[in-house]
Motif scaffolding. Structure first.
Motif, PDB file in Angstrom:
ATOM      1  N   VAL A   1       0.843  -1.197   0.000  1.00 46.01           N
ATOM      2  CA  VAL A   1       0.000   0.000   0.000  1.00 46.01           C
ATOM      3  C   VAL A   1       0.882   1.253   0.000  1.00 46.01           C
ATOM      4  N   ILE A   2       1.955   1.246   0.779  1.00 49.73           N
ATOM      5  CA  ILE A   2       2.893   2.377   0.792  1.00 49.73           C
ATOM      6  C   ILE A   2       3.524   2.552  -0.582  1.00 49.73           C
ATOM      7  N   PHE A   3       3.868   1.438  -1.243  1.00 51.02           N
ATOM      8  CA  PHE A   3       4.420   1.525  -2.597  1.00 51.02           C
ATOM      9  C   PHE A   3       3.442   2.208  -3.538  1.00 51.02           C
ATOM     10  N   VAL A   4       2.193   1.815  -3.494  1.00 53.62           N
ATOM     11  CA  VAL A   4       1.193   2.404  -4.392  1.00 53.62           C
ATOM     12  C   VAL A   4       1.047   3.899  -4.120  1.00 53.62           C
ATOM     13  N   VAL A   5       0.986   4.293  -2.861  1.00 54.62           N
ATOM     14  CA  VAL A   5       0.839   5.706  -2.513  1.00 54.62           C
ATOM     15  C   VAL A   5       2.063   6.506  -2.966  1.00 54.62           C
ATOM     16  N   LEU A   6       3.260   5.996  -2.711  1.00 50.21           N
ATOM     17  CA  LEU A   6       4.470   6.700  -3.123  1.00 50.21           C
ATOM     18  C   LEU A   6       4.614   6.749  -4.636  1.00 50.21           C
ATOM     19  N   PHE A   7       4.211   5.686  -5.329  1.00 44.56           N
ATOM     20  CA  PHE A   7       4.308   5.683  -6.783  1.00 44.56           C
ATOM     21  C   PHE A   7       3.358   6.707  -7.388  1.00 44.56           C
ATOM     22  N   ILE A   8       2.146   6.772  -6.875  1.00 44.37           N
ATOM     23  CA  ILE A   8       1.180   7.755  -7.384  1.00 44.37           C
ATOM     24  C   ILE A   8       1.647   9.171  -7.054  1.00 44.37           C
ATOM     25  N   ALA A   9       2.176   9.363  -5.862  1.00 45.58           N
ATOM     26  CA  ALA A   9       2.682  10.689  -5.492  1.00 45.58           C
ATOM     27  C   ALA A   9       3.893  11.063  -6.348  1.00 45.58           C
ATOM     28  N   GLY A  10       4.734  10.108  -6.678  1.00 47.08           N
ATOM     29  CA  GLY A  10       5.890  10.378  -7.523  1.00 47.08           C
ATOM     30  C   GLY A  10       5.500  10.673  -8.960  1.00 47.08           C
ATOM     31  N   ALA A  11       4.403  10.103  -9.425  1.00 46.56           N
ATOM     32  CA  ALA A  11       3.947  10.349 -10.794  1.00 46.56           C
ATOM     33  C   ALA A  11       3.272  11.711 -10.923  1.00 46.56           C
ATOM     34  N   SER A  12       2.801  12.248  -9.816  1.00 44.42           N
ATOM     35  CA  SER A  12       2.188  13.575  -9.858  1.00 44.42           C
ATOM     36  C   SER A  12       3.280  14.629  -9.641  1.00 44.42           C
ATOM     37  N   ASP A  13       2.887  15.839  -9.424  1.00 43.68           N
ATOM     38  CA  ASP A  13       3.850  16.931  -9.268  1.00 43.68           C
ATOM     39  C   ASP A  13       4.283  17.157  -7.826  1.00 43.68           C
ATOM     40  N   VAL A  14       4.119  16.167  -6.979  1.00 39.54           N
ATOM     41  CA  VAL A  14       4.507  16.278  -5.578  1.00 39.54           C
ATOM     42  C   VAL A  14       6.019  16.029  -5.479  1.00 39.54           C
ATOM     43  N   ALA A  15       6.721  16.867  -4.732  1.00 43.33           N
ATOM     44  CA  ALA A  15       8.152  16.663  -4.534  1.00 43.33           C
ATOM     45  C   ALA A  15       8.370  15.418  -3.673  1.00 43.33           C
ATOM     46  N   MET A  16       9.139  14.465  -4.192  1.00 50.10           N
ATOM     47  CA  MET A  16       9.355  13.199  -3.497  1.00 50.10           C
ATOM     48  C   MET A  16      10.725  13.165  -2.832  1.00 50.10           C
ATOM     49  N   PRO A  17      10.779  12.790  -1.558  1.00 48.01           N
ATOM     50  CA  PRO A  17      12.083  12.690  -0.898  1.00 48.01           C
ATOM     51  C   PRO A  17      12.782  11.358  -1.181  1.00 48.01           C
ATOM     52  N   PHE A  18      12.096  10.416  -1.835  1.00 47.41           N
ATOM     53  CA  PHE A  18      12.670   9.104  -2.103  1.00 47.41           C
ATOM     54  C   PHE A  18      12.956   8.938  -3.587  1.00 47.41           C
ATOM     55  N   PRO A  19      14.094   8.360  -3.935  1.00 47.97           N
ATOM     56  CA  PRO A  19      14.319   8.034  -5.345  1.00 47.97           C
ATOM     57  C   PRO A  19      13.457   6.848  -5.760  1.00 47.97           C
ATOM     58  N   SER A  20      13.281   6.694  -7.046  1.00 50.48           N
ATOM     59  CA  SER A  20      12.359   5.658  -7.525  1.00 50.48           C
ATOM     60  C   SER A  20      12.847   4.246  -7.215  1.00 50.48           C
ATOM     61  N   PHE A  21      14.167   4.015  -7.150  1.00 52.10           N
ATOM     62  CA  PHE A  21      14.614   2.657  -6.827  1.00 52.10           C
ATOM     63  C   PHE A  21      14.279   2.287  -5.386  1.00 52.10           C
ATOM     64  N   VAL A  22      14.176   3.252  -4.487  1.00 54.29           N
ATOM     65  CA  VAL A  22      13.757   2.972  -3.110  1.00 54.29           C
ATOM     66  C   VAL A  22      12.267   2.622  -3.085  1.00 54.29           C
ATOM     67  N   ILE A  23      11.487   3.366  -3.867  1.00 59.74           N
ATOM     68  CA  ILE A  23      10.049   3.097  -3.933  1.00 59.74           C
ATOM     69  C   ILE A  23       9.798   1.696  -4.493  1.00 59.74           C
ATOM     70  N   PHE A  24      10.511   1.336  -5.561  1.00 59.47           N
ATOM     71  CA  PHE A  24      10.334   0.006  -6.125  1.00 59.47           C
ATOM     72  C   PHE A  24      10.897  -1.072  -5.210  1.00 59.47           C
ATOM     73  N   GLY A  25      11.911  -0.746  -4.426  1.00 61.32           N
ATOM     74  CA  GLY A  25      12.416  -1.688  -3.427  1.00 61.32           C
ATOM     75  C   GLY A  25      11.368  -2.000  -2.366  1.00 61.32           C
ATOM     76  N   ILE A  26      10.624  -0.977  -1.966  1.00 62.06           N
ATOM     77  CA  ILE A  26       9.522  -1.184  -1.019  1.00 62.06           C
ATOM     78  C   ILE A  26       8.466  -2.088  -1.634  1.00 62.06           C
ATOM     79  N   GLY A  27       8.156  -1.868  -2.903  1.00 63.68           N
ATOM     80  CA  GLY A  27       7.168  -2.707  -3.589  1.00 63.68           C
ATOM     81  C   GLY A  27       7.614  -4.151  -3.719  1.00 63.68           C
ATOM     82  N   ILE A  28       8.878  -4.362  -4.057  1.00 62.15           N
ATOM     83  CA  ILE A  28       9.400  -5.723  -4.187  1.00 62.15           C
ATOM     84  C   ILE A  28       9.431  -6.412  -2.825  1.00 62.15           C
ATOM     85  N   ALA A  29       9.820  -5.683  -1.782  1.00 62.95           N
ATOM     86  CA  ALA A  29       9.811  -6.265  -0.434  1.00 62.95           C
ATOM     87  C   ALA A  29       8.402  -6.656  -0.016  1.00 62.95           C
TER      88      ALA A  29
END
Length: 87
Positions: free
Chosen positions: A18-46
């Motif tokens: 669920v955190i992965f989905v929220v961070l991915f959607i936030a990263g796809a929008s114009d929200v400034a993300m403090p996490f790089p995309s490989f960290v977000i995908f790492g959360i999803g894979i975990a």
């Protein structure tokens, strides 16, 4: 078969997907993300791995199976698309 996971591994897997989905959607929008995309995908894979482990250990929740499978398929197809067709 319940709606939500009952074991600790199942809960960790569900909430991390669920955190992965929220961070991915936030990263796809114009929200400034403090996490790089490989960290977000790492959360999803975990989360996907934790959902598989929970399923093997007899935690048969509907959301754990569906969310884990959908997010896992999305990550695999996204990664395959990025490797086959880089931009």
């Amino acid at each position: 078969m319940g709606a939500l996971p009952r074991t600790a591994i199942g809960k960790w897997g569900f909430y991390s997907t669920v955190i992965f989905v929220v961070l991915f959607i936030a990263g796809a929008s114009d929200v400034a993300m403090p996490f790089p995309s490989f960290v977000i995908f790492g959360i999803g894979i975990a989360g996907m791995v934790l959902n598989v482990v929970a399923f093997v250990k007899k935690d048969r929740s509907v959301t754990g199976i569906l969310v884990g499978a959908l997010v896992g398929a999305f990550i695999i197809f996204w990664l395959g698309g990025e490797l086959l067709f880089p931009h």
